[in-house]
Enzyme design. Structure first.
Site, PDB file in Angstrom:
ATOM      1  N   LYS A 198       0.834  -1.206   0.000  1.00  0.00           N
ATOM      2  CA  LYS A 198       0.000   0.000   0.000  1.00  0.00           C
ATOM      3  C   LYS A 198       0.871   1.259   0.000  1.00  0.00           C
ATOM      4  O   LYS A 198       1.939   1.284   0.629  1.00  0.00           O
ATOM      5  CB  LYS A 198      -0.867  -0.027   1.255  1.00  0.00           C
ATOM      6  CG  LYS A 198      -1.881   1.096   1.374  1.00  0.00           C
ATOM      7  CD  LYS A 198      -2.624   0.970   2.718  1.00  0.00           C
ATOM      8  CE  LYS A 198      -3.695   2.033   2.885  1.00  0.00           C
ATOM      9  NZ  LYS A 198      -4.374   1.935   4.186  1.00  0.00           N
TER      10      LYS A 198
ATOM     11  N   SER B 296      -9.101   2.044   3.846  1.00  0.00           N
ATOM     12  CA  SER B 296      -8.294   2.742   2.890  1.00  0.00           C
ATOM     13  C   SER B 296      -7.368   1.839   2.097  1.00  0.00           C
ATOM     14  O   SER B 296      -6.792   2.273   1.097  1.00  0.00           O
ATOM     15  CB  SER B 296      -7.478   3.819   3.596  1.00  0.00           C
ATOM     16  OG  SER B 296      -6.579   3.240   4.522  1.00  0.00           O
TER      17      SER B 296
ATOM     18  N   SER C 270      -8.922  -0.127   8.146  1.00  0.00           N
ATOM     19  CA  SER C 270      -8.506  -0.032   6.744  1.00  0.00           C
ATOM     20  C   SER C 270      -7.934  -1.301   6.140  1.00  0.00           C
ATOM     21  O   SER C 270      -7.746  -1.370   4.932  1.00  0.00           O
ATOM     22  CB  SER C 270      -7.511   1.119   6.566  1.00  0.00           C
ATOM     23  OG  SER C 270      -8.188   2.348   6.653  1.00  0.00           O
TER      24      SER C 270
END
Lengths: 469, 473
Positions: free
Chosen positions: A81, A156, A180
């Site tokens: 990420k 996220s 997330s």
């Protein structure tokens, strides 16, 4: 065959590598080819470094041929990420404002994965600074859910969730400050773990402090365990890291759940709950009886309104620092939702912040006492089904935007307990629904074991996503 | 004989119990005699319960008799607990007139519970400034506590009652709390050993207003006694939200192994304390202590962490000043009028800090933690002075004539509350006035046992002396 390799779990790939039935180069090529085909529809990656990936794959291939793999993840493609530093790539954070110079060091999890031979091949998208539970950003635009392209993969870590579900690498590293990792795991039909805080070393310190956790996302609990075996190892840069305990998560995943006491909490408070989510999660909780557990439906141990407020104050007050970090002249380049959040954070008084800390301690004690009584908590992961892309909030039952769509995850960021999401079925629309499994501090291996036993008994048939016609 | 029992290290006392050469009842009587003799001058106790102590001692005595089953290695040892720790059946006033004098006193904090389960005999509760807010010990509730090395000087604080008691044998063991140095400051000022364990190692309940700055630790006349206390105190309790994984550590493991070949950093100023703020006698004594470690075979180098411009004093001030805002607010206006004006002023100061400053300080605490962690990856231990000065006059709120709101006068201790590392103090000499000086011994997270082992090695060649007062029975 090549496309098939993109649909295998990491554990399965290792078996194929060991038997010489597949090679890291073949896998890498399959994943890159699949990315060519479906990547543009999903927008899950900010960058893919095919050249370096193939080079790393060839090195892994040589090690497997010699019978000397670095770990069970040697030669397994992994995406990272964009909130997690990868040497040579910018730590872009989904933001137009961040420094786009290449990072000069790997974050601990990335360093460990490389040492284990995993192929760090792509950077996955995030909402800006991971501030919201869906994935679109001023820098990268909208990321989509491979189960239905019009839906959000959640966030996220939405890029990571979409990628693993679509066969763009069997495993991914996400981060979880309020859910997330678990939200996109739920929305994409994956297993994702937010470990006990401090179990996975992180660096540099996150804007959101000790709410933030680096965690694994995969299609199986076993793959998460294999990742934990690598990323939970020591790194002196993390001042909050727990003492290394040499747990072999993959080994500890075996074993029955017999005689475990399970507390099932369907609602954390007075928030809307999708009827299909409620039905599937209730069914899943009952299934734990068949796995040998004693399941009791119980109320949540702490006031949801107080917990929610404490989390929001922590979160927004932390985001407020962004306004200090970047000159006002550039604030217009922030995601409007992030700017509004940071400004709202600025409006909290010092007393609000300290009060929220006090509430956090009370909440954590309440959950600690819950886990002194119950080995596991079961609950929905998210209160809604994956919703339309491009929106920060889903529509609520009253026709208004529903701000309470994710009431289940953030309490364990406040309390630091380990919590995972495991898929527990599909809605009538064919969208995945997640079951959250949490346990007492440091019982990460137990959480993964419970996820594994449940998933084995209730497999989700994973279609090739997005469905190729 | 009785006087000797009171000053006897706990580990020797229990040997006498075992050999039936002394009994817990005799030990309690010896401690009570000393309390009668010294407490009027020292003012170390908030509450005393001789009858309950004698009852507990008699029960322990039975366990030490033939066929009895002792509850732990410190069964029957007289102990005192600071007024900041909840004790069932005994008032906990937090050094404050604003707390309710009538209780109810129905709950033991984890530490009190563990110590009772271990059979120790609780003599009473020792004084603290209101809510432990300052590094000295006086309160409107009990007045000033004095230093047994020199009446008229502060024993330090906030665990000042505990050390004043421990130094002269009013109890064989003492429990203190440490949010910025409140175990180590008073131990340094009164010539005792004291350990602030790794945060989360000794469970805490209810949570302190100071959150993860707050710790509970042993204060003792020998290092071994502290290790024995840790074996009892450092056990998990579900009420502590920050409890570390139970490692079943034996804190006496490797206790006698010495420090040979250990990598030790010696930092006379921890990389940020202005040299002119450190008393000359302190600097010399600490340097000499460092040399002792060299002669013991440790690999000592002078090295300090690069704090990259961060100042631990400012970070800690912002944390604790903002935390007391809510503490003070939780009292009615009527009650607030009863509170220490210094504490009220600190809260007022905290309220004006601004939320941004505090959120920034929270972030900086993480940064300093990461810096210290990387520094400690190079070393087994770090040596610094415990305090820049020795004990000053009573009734001051801080050193250097400060108001106590700026806690920056104890820079060496507070740094490790921020970073949560284990840090101990051990006496390493006396200054020109005959007042004790402390050496701080620090290690990486969860290496409490190593800190104890290093302190024990030093203690073997530099035994801890008792204050002259303790001999005037």
């Amino acid at each position: 065959m090549t496309d098939d390799l993109a649909q295998q779990s990491a554990a399965r790939l290792a078996t194929l590598y060991r038997k010489g039935k597949a090679s890291p180069v073949e896998t890498m090529k399959a994943v890159l080819a699949r990315n060519e085909k479906v990547g543009p529809q999903l927008n899950a990656f900010t960058r893919v470094d095919g050249g370096a990936a193939l080079k790393a794959a060839r090195a892994a291939e040589r090690r497997w041929k010699k019978g000397e793999p670095l770990s069970a993840l040697d030669g397994v493609p992994v995406s990272i990420k964009e909130l997690v530093r990868v040497k040579g790539w910018p730590a872009s954070m989904g933001s137009k404002l961040t420094d786009k110079a290449p990072a000069d060091a790997d974050a601990p999890a990335v360093a460990r994965l490389r040492e284990a031979g995993a192929i760090v091949f792509a950077q996955s998208t995030s909402s800006e600074y991971g501030h919201k539970g869906v994935t679109d950003s001023p820098l990268n635009g909208i990321t989509r859910n491979p189960w239905q392209l019009a839906r959000t993969p959640g966030g996220s870590s939405g890029g990571a969730g979409a990628a693993v579900a679509a066969g763009l690498g069997p495993i991914a590293i996400g981060t979880d400050g309020g859910g997330s990792v678990r939200i996109p795991s739920s929305f994409n039909g994956l297993v994702g773990l937010k470990a006990t805080f401090g179990r996975v070393p992180a660096w540099p310190p996150s804007l959101t402090g000790d709410l933030a956790n680096t965690g694994p996302m995969a299609r199986t609990a076993l793959d998460c365990a294999l990742i934990m075996n690598v990323i939970s190892r020591r790194d002196p840069r993390d001042a909050y890291a727990l003492p290394e305990d040499d747990t072999n998560y993959a080994k500890k995943i075996d074993g029955k759940l017999k005689k475990l006491k399970v507390g099932f909490v369907l609602r954390f408070g007075d928030h809307p709950l999708d009827i299909e989510v409620a039905a599937l999660v209730t069914r899943a909780a009952r299934a734990f009886e068949k796995l040998g557990c004693k399941v009791e439906e119980v109320p949540a141990p702490f006031s949801y309104a107080d917990a929610g407020r404490a989390f929001v104050v922590h979160w927004l007050a932390a985001l407020q620092r962004l306004l200090q970090l970047y000159p006002e002249s550039r604030h217009g380049e922030f995601d409007p939702n992030l700017l509004a959040s940071a400004k709202a954070g600025l409006r909290y008084s010092l007393q609000d912040v300290v009060n929220a800390q006090v509430t956090r301690r009370e909440l954590a004690i309440a959950w600690n006492l819950f886990f002194a009584k119950y080995d596991l908590l079961l609950s929905p992961t998210v209160a809604v089904q994956p919703f339309e892309v491009g929106k920060n909030l889903p529509m609520g039952p009253d026709g208004k935007a529903n701000a309470l769509w994710s009431p289940y995850t953030s309490q364990f960021n406040l309390s630091r307990h380990p919590a995972a999401s495991v898929p527990c079925g599909l809605s009538r629309d064919g969208l995945p629904i997640g079951l959250q499994i949490a346990a007492g501090h440091y019982k990460d291996a137990l959480v993964l074991r419970a996820a594994a036993r449940y998933a084995e008994a209730h497999p989700v048939k994973f279609p090739v996503l997005p469905e190729t016609k | 004989m009785t006087a000797d029992l009171a000053m006897m290290p706990a580990h020797q006392l229990v040997k006498l119990y075992k050999d039936r050469k002394a009994s817990p009842v005799e030990a309690v009587r010896a401690a009570l005699a000393r309390i009668e003799a010294f407490n009027p001058q020292l003012n170390a106790f908030q509450h005393l319960d001789p009858d309950a102590a004698l009852r507990a001692a008699r029960a322990s005595e039975k366990r030490w008799k033939k066929g009895g089953k002792r509850l732990s290695d410190i069964d029957g040892v007289p102990i005192t607990i600071k007024d900041m720790v909840l004790t069932k059946g005994m008032p906990t006033r937090m050094g404050s007139l604003a707390t309710d004098a009538d209780g109810p006193w129905t709950v033991d904090a984890p530490v009190a519970q563990r110590l009772r389960e271990a059979g120790t005999v609780l003599l009473g509760k020792t004084t603290s400034p209101e809510y432990g807010w300052k590094g000295v010990t006086d309160s409107a509730l009990f007045g000033a506590t004095h230093n047994p090395w020199k009446i008229g000087r502060t024993p330090g604080g906030s665990s000042g009652g505990g050390v004043a008691a421990e130094a002269v044998g009013m109890g064989n063991l003492a429990v203190g709390t440490d949010g910025a140095g409140s175990v180590r400051i008073p131990c340094a000022f009164t010539g005792l050993f004291g350990l602030k364990p790794t945060q989360g190692r000794v469970p805490l309940y209810p949570p302190s207003a100071q959150g993860t700055l707050s710790h509970i630790g042993p204060m003792t006349r020998t290092v071994r006694d502290a290790a024995m206390m840790m074996n009892v105190m450092a056990r998990p309790d579900p009420r502590d939200l920050y409890g570390r994984p139970d490692d079943e550590e034996d804190y006496l493991k490797g206790f006698d192994k010495g420090v040979k070949s250990l990598r030790i950093a010696y930092s006379p100023n921890l990389g940020f304390v202005e040299r002119d703020k450190i008393d000359r006698d302190v600097a010399v004594a600490v340097e000499n202590a460092m040399k002792v470690f060299k002669t013991l075979g440790a690999r000592v180098v002078e090295d300090s962490p690069d704090l990259q411009g961060l100042d631990p004093r400012k970070i800690l001030n912002a944390h604790w000043q903002s935390n007391v805002v809510m503490l003070v607010k939780s009292f009615s206006e009527e009650k607030r009028a009863l509170m220490d004006p210094g504490l009220l002023k600190a809260a007022e100061f905290g309220a004006n800090l601004g939320q941004e400053a505090v959120v920034t300080a929270i972030h900086q605490r993480q940064q300093i933690g990461a810096i210290m962690n990387q520094f400690m990856a190079k070393y087994d231990l770090l040596l610094t002075p415990t305090m820049p000065m020795t004990a000053f006059a009573v009734n001051e709120n801080g050193a250097w004539g400060g108001d106590g709101i700026d806690i920056g006068w104890t820079p060496f201790t507070l740094t490790f509350n921020l970073t949560r590392q284990p840090a101990a103090t051990i006496p390493c000499g006396l200054d020109r006035e005959g007042l004790p000086i402390g050496l701080q011994i620090v290690s990486g997270h969860a290496r409490d046992t190593l800190v104890l082992r290093a302190a024990a090695a030093y203690e073997r060649v530099r035994p801890i002396p008792a204050p002259p007062l303790a001999h005037q029975v």
